[in-house]
Design a protein around this motif. Sequence first.
Motif, PDB file in Angstrom:
ATOM      1  N   SER A   1      30.697  35.269  39.270  1.00 32.67           N
ATOM      2  CA  SER A   1      29.486  34.647  38.719  1.00 32.67           C
ATOM      3  C   SER A   1      28.974  33.501  39.580  1.00 32.67           C
ATOM      4  O   SER A   1      27.772  33.282  39.665  1.00 32.67           O
ATOM      5  N   SER A   2      29.867  32.778  40.240  1.00 27.94           N
ATOM      6  CA  SER A   2      29.440  31.615  41.029  1.00 27.94           C
ATOM      7  C   SER A   2      28.985  31.987  42.434  1.00 27.94           C
ATOM      8  O   SER A   2      28.223  31.236  43.049  1.00 27.94           O
ATOM      9  N   GLN A   3      29.459  33.117  42.933  1.00 30.33           N
ATOM     10  CA  GLN A   3      29.177  33.534  44.312  1.00 30.33           C
ATOM     11  C   GLN A   3      29.605  32.459  45.313  1.00 30.33           C
ATOM     12  O   GLN A   3      29.047  32.369  46.407  1.00 30.33           O
ATOM     13  N   LEU A   4      30.572  31.646  44.933  1.00 30.22           N
ATOM     14  CA  LEU A   4      31.063  30.568  45.768  1.00 30.22           C
ATOM     15  C   LEU A   4      32.050  31.121  46.793  1.00 30.22           C
ATOM     16  O   LEU A   4      33.035  31.758  46.417  1.00 30.22           O
ATOM     17  N   PRO A   5      31.778  30.918  48.080  1.00 34.43           N
ATOM     18  CA  PRO A   5      32.714  31.425  49.098  1.00 34.43           C
ATOM     19  C   PRO A   5      34.117  30.842  48.899  1.00 34.43           C
ATOM     20  O   PRO A   5      34.270  29.634  48.708  1.00 34.43           O
ATOM     21  N   GLY A   6      35.115  31.693  48.887  1.00 36.23           N
ATOM     22  CA  GLY A   6      36.502  31.256  48.736  1.00 36.23           C
ATOM     23  C   GLY A   6      36.980  31.129  47.310  1.00 36.23           C
ATOM     24  O   GLY A   6      38.166  30.916  47.072  1.00 36.23           O
ATOM     25  N   ALA A   7      36.077  31.255  46.331  1.00 30.73           N
ATOM     26  CA  ALA A   7      36.484  31.115  44.936  1.00 30.73           C
ATOM     27  C   ALA A   7      37.387  32.256  44.487  1.00 30.73           C
ATOM     28  O   ALA A   7      38.117  32.127  43.509  1.00 30.73           O
ATOM     29  N   ASP A   8      37.342  33.383  45.202  1.00 34.58           N
ATOM     30  CA  ASP A   8      38.192  34.516  44.813  1.00 34.58           C
ATOM     31  C   ASP A   8      39.593  34.419  45.419  1.00 34.58           C
ATOM     32  O   ASP A   8      40.451  35.249  45.148  1.00 34.58           O
ATOM     33  N   THR A   9      39.843  33.403  46.221  1.00 35.39           N
ATOM     34  CA  THR A   9      41.179  33.198  46.778  1.00 35.39           C
ATOM     35  C   THR A   9      41.968  32.354  45.798  1.00 35.39           C
ATOM     36  O   THR A   9      41.641  31.188  45.564  1.00 35.39           O
ATOM     37  N   ALA A  10      42.979  32.968  45.210  1.00 38.84           N
ATOM     38  CA  ALA A  10      43.745  32.329  44.145  1.00 38.84           C
ATOM     39  C   ALA A  10      45.166  32.044  44.593  1.00 38.84           C
ATOM     40  O   ALA A  10      45.718  32.740  45.445  1.00 38.84           O
ATOM     41  N   THR A  11      45.739  31.033  43.995  1.00 37.13           N
ATOM     42  CA  THR A  11      47.163  30.778  44.094  1.00 37.13           C
ATOM     43  C   THR A  11      47.703  30.909  42.683  1.00 37.13           C
ATOM     44  O   THR A  11      47.193  30.266  41.762  1.00 37.13           O
ATOM     45  N   VAL A  12      48.690  31.778  42.504  1.00 42.03           N
ATOM     46  CA  VAL A  12      49.261  32.034  41.190  1.00 42.03           C
ATOM     47  C   VAL A  12      50.777  31.891  41.296  1.00 42.03           C
ATOM     48  O   VAL A  12      51.389  32.448  42.213  1.00 42.03           O
ATOM     49  N   ILE A  13      51.364  31.143  40.380  1.00 43.97           N
ATOM     50  CA  ILE A  13      52.815  30.935  40.372  1.00 43.97           C
ATOM     51  C   ILE A  13      53.331  31.107  38.947  1.00 43.97           C
ATOM     52  O   ILE A  13      52.746  30.585  38.004  1.00 43.97           O
ATOM     53  N   VAL A  14      54.443  31.824  38.830  1.00 46.99           N
ATOM     54  CA  VAL A  14      55.170  31.913  37.562  1.00 46.99           C
ATOM     55  C   VAL A  14      56.566  31.383  37.850  1.00 46.99           C
ATOM     56  O   VAL A  14      57.232  31.835  38.785  1.00 46.99           O
ATOM     57  N   SER A  15      56.993  30.405  37.068  1.00 40.95           N
ATOM     58  CA  SER A  15      58.312  29.820  37.261  1.00 40.95           C
ATOM     59  C   SER A  15      59.047  29.753  35.919  1.00 40.95           C
ATOM     60  O   SER A  15      58.440  29.891  34.855  1.00 40.95           O
ATOM     61  N   HIS A  16      60.343  29.549  36.005  1.00 40.78           N
ATOM     62  CA  HIS A  16      61.191  29.500  34.818  1.00 40.78           C
ATOM     63  C   HIS A  16      62.136  28.323  34.955  1.00 40.78           C
ATOM     64  O   HIS A  16      62.816  28.185  35.965  1.00 40.78           O
ATOM     65  N   TYR A  17      62.132  27.460  33.961  1.00 39.61           N
ATOM     66  CA  TYR A  17      63.012  26.304  34.011  1.00 39.61           C
ATOM     67  C   TYR A  17      63.345  25.852  32.598  1.00 39.61           C
ATOM     68  O   TYR A  17      62.446  25.714  31.756  1.00 39.61           O
ATOM     69  N   ASP A  18      64.610  25.626  32.372  1.00 43.18           N
ATOM     70  CA  ASP A  18      65.071  25.050  31.107  1.00 43.18           C
ATOM     71  C   ASP A  18      64.582  25.842  29.888  1.00 43.18           C
ATOM     72  O   ASP A  18      64.121  25.271  28.910  1.00 43.18           O
ATOM     73  N   GLY A  19      64.615  27.164  29.996  1.00 43.92           N
ATOM     74  CA  GLY A  19      64.250  28.019  28.871  1.00 43.92           C
ATOM     75  C   GLY A  19      62.755  28.231  28.687  1.00 43.92           C
ATOM     76  O   GLY A  19      62.350  28.911  27.746  1.00 43.92           O
ATOM     77  N   CYS A  20      61.932  27.660  29.543  1.00 45.14           N
ATOM     78  CA  CYS A  20      60.480  27.807  29.433  1.00 45.14           C
ATOM     79  C   CYS A  20      59.924  28.489  30.676  1.00 45.14           C
ATOM     80  O   CYS A  20      60.457  28.338  31.773  1.00 45.14           O
ATOM     81  N   TYR A  21      58.843  29.197  30.481  1.00 42.65           N
ATOM     82  CA  TYR A  21      58.118  29.795  31.596  1.00 42.65           C
ATOM     83  C   TYR A  21      56.853  28.993  31.812  1.00 42.65           C
ATOM     84  O   TYR A  21      56.236  28.531  30.857  1.00 42.65           O
ATOM     85  N   ARG A  22      56.485  28.820  33.075  1.00 39.53           N
ATOM     86  CA  ARG A  22      55.251  28.135  33.413  1.00 39.53           C
ATOM     87  C   ARG A  22      54.409  29.091  34.243  1.00 39.53           C
ATOM     88  O   ARG A  22      54.891  29.661  35.217  1.00 39.53           O
ATOM     89  N   VAL A  23      53.167  29.255  33.830  1.00 40.34           N
ATOM     90  CA  VAL A  23      52.220  30.077  34.567  1.00 40.34           C
ATOM     91  C   VAL A  23      51.135  29.126  35.055  1.00 40.34           C
ATOM     92  O   VAL A  23      50.539  28.398  34.257  1.00 40.34           O
ATOM     93  N   ALA A  24      50.911  29.123  36.368  1.00 44.46           N
ATOM     94  CA  ALA A  24      49.921  28.226  36.954  1.00 44.46           C
ATOM     95  C   ALA A  24      49.049  29.008  37.922  1.00 44.46           C
ATOM     96  O   ALA A  24      49.524  29.925  38.585  1.00 44.46           O
ATOM     97  N   ALA A  25      47.785  28.645  37.961  1.00 47.32           N
ATOM     98  CA  ALA A  25      46.857  29.302  38.886  1.00 47.32           C
ATOM     99  C   ALA A  25      45.799  28.296  39.307  1.00 47.32           C
ATOM    100  O   ALA A  25      45.474  27.365  38.564  1.00 47.32           O
ATOM    101  N   GLY A  26      45.275  28.523  40.505  1.00 42.42           N
ATOM    102  CA  GLY A  26      44.239  27.633  41.007  1.00 42.42           C
ATOM    103  C   GLY A  26      43.312  28.345  41.967  1.00 42.42           C
ATOM    104  O   GLY A  26      43.673  29.374  42.542  1.00 42.42           O
TER     105      GLY A  26
END
Length: 178
Positions: free
Chosen positions: A72-97
């Motif tokens: 929708s934004s047509q912003l150059p580079g906006a489709d390049t994502a960093t996605v991380i799923v981690s697990h620590y102390d019984g919890c999962y963390r999902v992060a994206a940018g």
Amino acid sequence: MSSPDLYGLRERFEKDNILLCFNGPISRSLIEEIGNALKNYLKSEQLSPASALDVFAAYIELTQNIRHYAASSQLPGADTATVIVSHYDGCYRVAAGNMVRVADGKALVERIALFAKMDKAELKTLYKTQLRRPRDETAVTGAGLGLIDMARKSSKPMEATLKDIGNDMAYFSLSIQI
């Protein structure tokens, strides 16, 4: 160009308990393939079906939001994502940018900060209110329920950051803990 320090990267992944990491242009088929790998991993960990579904849903919501914003934004580079799923102390963390326009990122950070101030009952009420609201026929994306739903499922408030990178651009990151 020198070879990347894969051992150093592996050590960082181990230190931060990173199970999955992706950095690059995101497409529908790539979201699906990474999602399948994540589902298989969660199944092998014998995570409760409800928790596995919440982790998977957070991954899908975050990556699809990036994909929709890029389209929708047509912003150059906006489709390049960093996605991380981690697990620590019984919890999962999902992060994206991804890269966003500063104004878009600020609005999103403010919205997420508002959710962070709400308790579970208030988030449920907001979700139901949004669900009943008429959908804008011209909207490119959904009804706006995804972020609210992630806030409801998160075991602690979602964390959003915005790093200004110049030229009216910023790097937006969102993290959810389940």
